[in-house]
Every structure is written in C-alpha cells, then in structure tokens.
Design an enzyme around this catalytic site. Structure first.
Site, PDB file in Angstrom:
ATOM      1  N   GLY A  28       4.781 -10.338   4.183  1.00  0.00           N
ATOM      2  CA  GLY A  28       5.537 -10.252   5.431  1.00  0.00           C
ATOM      3  C   GLY A  28       4.812 -10.956   6.567  1.00  0.00           C
TER       4      GLY A  28
ATOM      5  N   HIS B  95       9.090  -3.494   3.596  1.00  0.00           N
ATOM      6  CA  HIS B  95       8.676  -3.716   2.206  1.00  0.00           C
ATOM      7  C   HIS B  95       9.887  -4.045   1.324  1.00  0.00           C
ATOM      8  CE1 HIS B  95       5.415  -0.651   3.352  1.00  0.00           C
ATOM      9  NE2 HIS B  95       4.727  -1.728   3.035  1.00  0.00           N
TER      10      HIS B  95
ATOM     11  N   ALA C  93       4.080   3.990   0.899  1.00  0.00           N
ATOM     12  CA  ALA C  93       4.820   4.516   2.054  1.00  0.00           C
ATOM     13  C   ALA C  93       5.890   3.480   2.427  1.00  0.00           C
ATOM     14  CB  ALA C  93       3.896   4.818   3.234  1.00  0.00           C
ATOM     15  N   LEU C  94       6.674   3.134   1.427  1.00  0.00           N
ATOM     16  CA  LEU C  94       7.566   1.977   1.548  1.00  0.00           C
ATOM     17  C   LEU C  94       8.661   2.183   2.585  1.00  0.00           C
ATOM     18  CD1 LEU C  94       7.897   1.042  -2.239  1.00  0.00           C
ATOM     19  CD2 LEU C  94       6.260   0.202  -0.547  1.00  0.00           C
TER      20      LEU C  94
ATOM     21  N   MET D 183       0.846  -1.203   0.000  1.00  0.00           N
ATOM     22  CA  MET D 183       0.000   0.000   0.000  1.00  0.00           C
ATOM     23  C   MET D 183       0.880   1.252   0.000  1.00  0.00           C
ATOM     24  SD  MET D 183      -3.424  -0.911   2.055  1.00  0.00           S
ATOM     25  CE  MET D 183      -2.814  -0.558   3.684  1.00  0.00           C
TER      26      MET D 183
ATOM     27  N   SER E 192       4.132   1.310   8.214  1.00  0.00           N
ATOM     28  CA  SER E 192       3.796   2.633   7.656  1.00  0.00           C
ATOM     29  C   SER E 192       3.025   3.453   8.684  1.00  0.00           C
ATOM     30  CB  SER E 192       2.950   2.479   6.396  1.00  0.00           C
ATOM     31  OG  SER E 192       3.570   1.584   5.500  1.00  0.00           O
TER      32      SER E 192
ATOM     33  N   LYS F  49       4.900  -9.998   9.471  1.00  0.00           N
ATOM     34  CA  LYS F  49       4.397  -8.913  10.327  1.00  0.00           C
ATOM     35  C   LYS F  49       2.862  -8.956  10.366  1.00  0.00           C
ATOM     36  CE  LYS F  49       3.694  -4.536  11.787  1.00  0.00           C
ATOM     37  NZ  LYS F  49       2.479  -4.152  11.123  1.00  0.00           N
ATOM     38  N   ASP F  50       2.268  -9.224   9.186  1.00  0.00           N
ATOM     39  CA  ASP F  50       0.816  -9.374   9.090  1.00  0.00           C
ATOM     40  C   ASP F  50       0.518 -10.866   9.022  1.00  0.00           C
ATOM     41  OD1 ASP F  50      -0.165  -6.419   8.537  1.00  0.00           O
ATOM     42  OD2 ASP F  50       1.682  -6.728   7.440  1.00  0.00           O
TER      43      ASP F  50
HETATM   44  P1  AMP Z   1       1.375  -2.965   3.485  1.00  0.00           P
HETATM   45  O1  AMP Z   1       1.949  -1.905   2.600  1.00  0.00           O
HETATM   46  O2  AMP Z   1       1.237  -2.563   4.910  1.00  0.00           O
HETATM   47  O3  AMP Z   1       0.106  -3.566   2.902  1.00  0.00           O
HETATM   48  O4  AMP Z   1       2.429  -4.147   3.490  1.00  0.00           O
HETATM   49  C1  AMP Z   1       2.848  -4.763   2.291  1.00  0.00           C
HETATM   50  C2  AMP Z   1       3.620  -6.001   2.639  1.00  0.00           C
HETATM   51  O5  AMP Z   1       4.761  -5.658   3.425  1.00  0.00           O
HETATM   52  C3  AMP Z   1       2.809  -7.008   3.461  1.00  0.00           C
HETATM   53  O6  AMP Z   1       3.074  -8.315   2.984  1.00  0.00           O
HETATM   54  C4  AMP Z   1       3.339  -6.801   4.850  1.00  0.00           C
HETATM   55  O7  AMP Z   1       3.229  -7.953   5.663  1.00  0.00           O
HETATM   56  C5  AMP Z   1       4.796  -6.483   4.567  1.00  0.00           C
HETATM   57  N1  AMP Z   1       5.401  -5.776   5.698  1.00  0.00           N
HETATM   58  C6  AMP Z   1       4.928  -4.672   6.328  1.00  0.00           C
HETATM   59  N2  AMP Z   1       5.738  -4.340   7.368  1.00  0.00           N
HETATM   60  C7  AMP Z   1       6.731  -5.267   7.389  1.00  0.00           C
HETATM   61  C8  AMP Z   1       7.860  -5.479   8.232  1.00  0.00           C
HETATM   62  N3  AMP Z   1       8.137  -4.677   9.261  1.00  0.00           N
HETATM   63  N4  AMP Z   1       8.663  -6.531   7.960  1.00  0.00           N
HETATM   64  C9  AMP Z   1       8.386  -7.360   6.918  1.00  0.00           C
HETATM   65  N5  AMP Z   1       7.340  -7.208   6.087  1.00  0.00           N
HETATM   66  C10 AMP Z   1       6.518  -6.184   6.321  1.00  0.00           C
END
Ligand code: AMP
Length: 285
Positions: free
Chosen positions: A147, A37, A32-33, A30, A186, A149-150
């Site tokens: 990740g 990410h 805000a890398l 989503m 993010s 994380k989720d």
């Molecule tokens: P998001 O932009 O929040 O939807 O995250 C995109 C991907 O990045 C998802 O698969 C998340 O699980 C992964 N992600 C977010 N934060 C982390 C982190 N701290 N370490 C590893 N992967 C992450």
C-alpha cells in the site's frame, strides 16, 4: 482457504504451483485486517491464479518501547475476511520459524531506510526489508502487493527488489481512507473517540499543502510551515515528527517545488499513537 504455518511447507507448495505455471499474488500483512489490506487482496485476486496472504507481526521491525506487545491481533476475524475475499492460502508463521535459533542475516536498504520514519524508528526498515526478502523467498510470488499508505516502505521494497534482481513485480495500491479522510490503519484502534476525531487533521493538513502547491506556492519551507500550522490547530497532536515536501524517489526534503511530482508526508503522535500519512501531488511545472 488453506492455512500453512511452516515456511518450508509454504515454499514447497509455492514451488509446486510455480512448476505448474500458476502465478502467485502475495499480500504480506501484520493482520488486524481492514479495508486497506482487503483492497490489496482484491488486486491480487484479480491478477493472479493463486492468492497468498500472510499474517505475521514481525518482531524485528519493532524497537524496544514500541507497540509489539499491544499490536492488535484478531486472527479469527482476519480468517473470515480473507475467506470472503477468496484467498487461497493464509501463511501464518510463528516468529520462531521465521527466525529460528542461529538466524543471523539482516538486509538493509541504505539511505532510504534512514530518512523520514527511519530517523524516528532506527532499525525499523532493516527489519521490514529482512522479513520481506524472507517472505518473498518462501512464497515465490509473481506479484507482491503493498500500500502507498506506507510510501517509504514501498520505496524501500522496490529498491530491494531492483538491487537484488528479485523475480517479482511490486504492485502498489492507493491508500484507502475513512469517509472523513483518515487513512485506514490497524493503529487507529488505539485512539480514543476524541483522539480519533483529532486525527482527521492529518489528511486535512496534507490536502491544504497540496492546494497551496496547486495555487502556486514556490517555497518548500513556507509549505512545511503552512502544513505544520494546520496540524498545530489540533491540541491533541502532541508530537510532529516530520511534515513537508519530499522527493518521491530519494525522500530528500525538496529545495524547490518546481518538480513534476512531490511527496507530502507526515508522522505525528496523538497520545502514544504514532500515525503516518502521505499524498503524492504535482508540483509547479
Ligand atoms: P500492515 O499490516 O500495516 O503491515 O500493512 C500491510 C499492507 O497493507 C502494507 O503494504 C500497507 O501499506 C497496506 N496498507 C495498510 N493500510 C492501508 C490503507 N489504508 N490503504 C492501502 N493499503 C494499506
């Protein structure tokens, strides 16, 4: 790096590359890398001929009152980071092209979607599963990167891929943390300096739980209480949505810690900011 905005163009490009026997590694985000990410992008780069990253703030996974409007958008920085990591294609769709007028399909991975975060974010994982299935159909990857994380999200996606026999390998990557242990997110940018400091208690509480399990604690309820107390030492935590030990396959609360692997997981609010974290650890043999 090429930027593609239209799903139909992205899909055509992907099908063409596939017909040339090129493997596509896909990192849905989503935006805000951050370093978390980018670890996924690096993993994709190492294992595939072509790396596609998407930036799409998926409106249907936010419910009314959540942070869709204020979710951070930093496209020019995202582009710089993706270019530096040797990404081949940025897929940057508009919501109106992912959900054109008349779009009526919803994908629900039943059971898993209602537990843990799902109980506090009704409809969230249905929105996630729907967009991920659509993105996978558009990008046609050999491997898709998520990740841990989720954790719950990753489990739901694995279930979706298995149930629907999607021809893609789901690759899971470890959680990247700040030096003080806070899982990179993010949403950490929403925190004031004081809240940011307070947020370090989340990982400490999980570590304390893992340590207690290692030391032989047998009761999940005692474990839950111990971790809850650890969180409660921080007054800026204004809501503990859940914290406890869960089955890493079903996400059910554990009745015993005599398990090979267990998931310690939590969701809390600091001010208006909702943060999640988890830790996989070995239970008593
Ligand atoms: P998001 O932009 O929040 O939807 O995250 C995109 C991907 O990045 C998802 O698969 C998340 O699980 C992964 N992600 C977010 N934060 C982390 C982190 N701290 N370490 C590893 N992967 C992450």
């Amino acid at each position: 790096m090429e930027t593609i905005r239209l799903p139909i163009i992205m899909q055509g490009t992907a099908l063409r590359e596939k017909s040339r026997a090129k493997s596509i590694g896909f990192v849905p985000t989503m935006g805000a890398l951050h370093d978390g990410h980018m670890a996924l992008v690096r993993a994709a780069r190492a294992e595939n001929d072509i790396v596609v990253a998407s930036v799409f703030v998926n409106p249907i996974q936010f419910s009314a009152g959540e942070d869709l409007e204020r979710y951070p958008r930093r496209l020019s920085e995202d582009i710089e980071k993706l270019e530096a990591a040797d990404t081949d294609i940025l897929f940057l769709p508009e919501a109106s092209n992912i959900y054109p007028s008349g779009f009526s399909t919803s994908v629900c991975v039943k059971g898993l979607s209602e537990k843990l975060c799902g109980a506090f974010r009704p409809g969230h994982f249905e929105g996630v599963a729907t967009v991920v299935l659509k993105l996978l159909n558009i990008v046609q990857p050999a491997r898709v990167y998520f990740g841990l994380k989720d954790y719950q999200q990753s489990l739901i996606i694995r279930r979706l891929v298995k149930d629907m026999l999607l021809p893609v390998e789901v690759v899971l990557c470890l959680t990247l943390r700040e030096p003080d242990g806070l899982a990179i997110s993010s949403r950490n940018g929403y925190l004031s300096a004081e809240e940011r400091k307070a947020a370090t208690v989340i990982y400490r509480a999980l570590l304390m739980g893992a340590e207690a399990v290692k030391d032989g604690l047998k009761s999940p309820s005692e474990l839950g209480a111990l971790m809850r107390e650890a969180l409660a030492t921080e007054p800026l935590i204004n809501e503990i949505q859940y914290i406890g030990a869960y089955d890493p396959e079903t996400l059910d609360a554990l009745e015993t810690l005599v398990k090979k692997e267990l998931l310690l997981a939590t969701a809390v609010k600091i001010g208006q900011t909702r943060l999640i974290d988890n830790l996989l650890c070995n239970g008593l043999k």
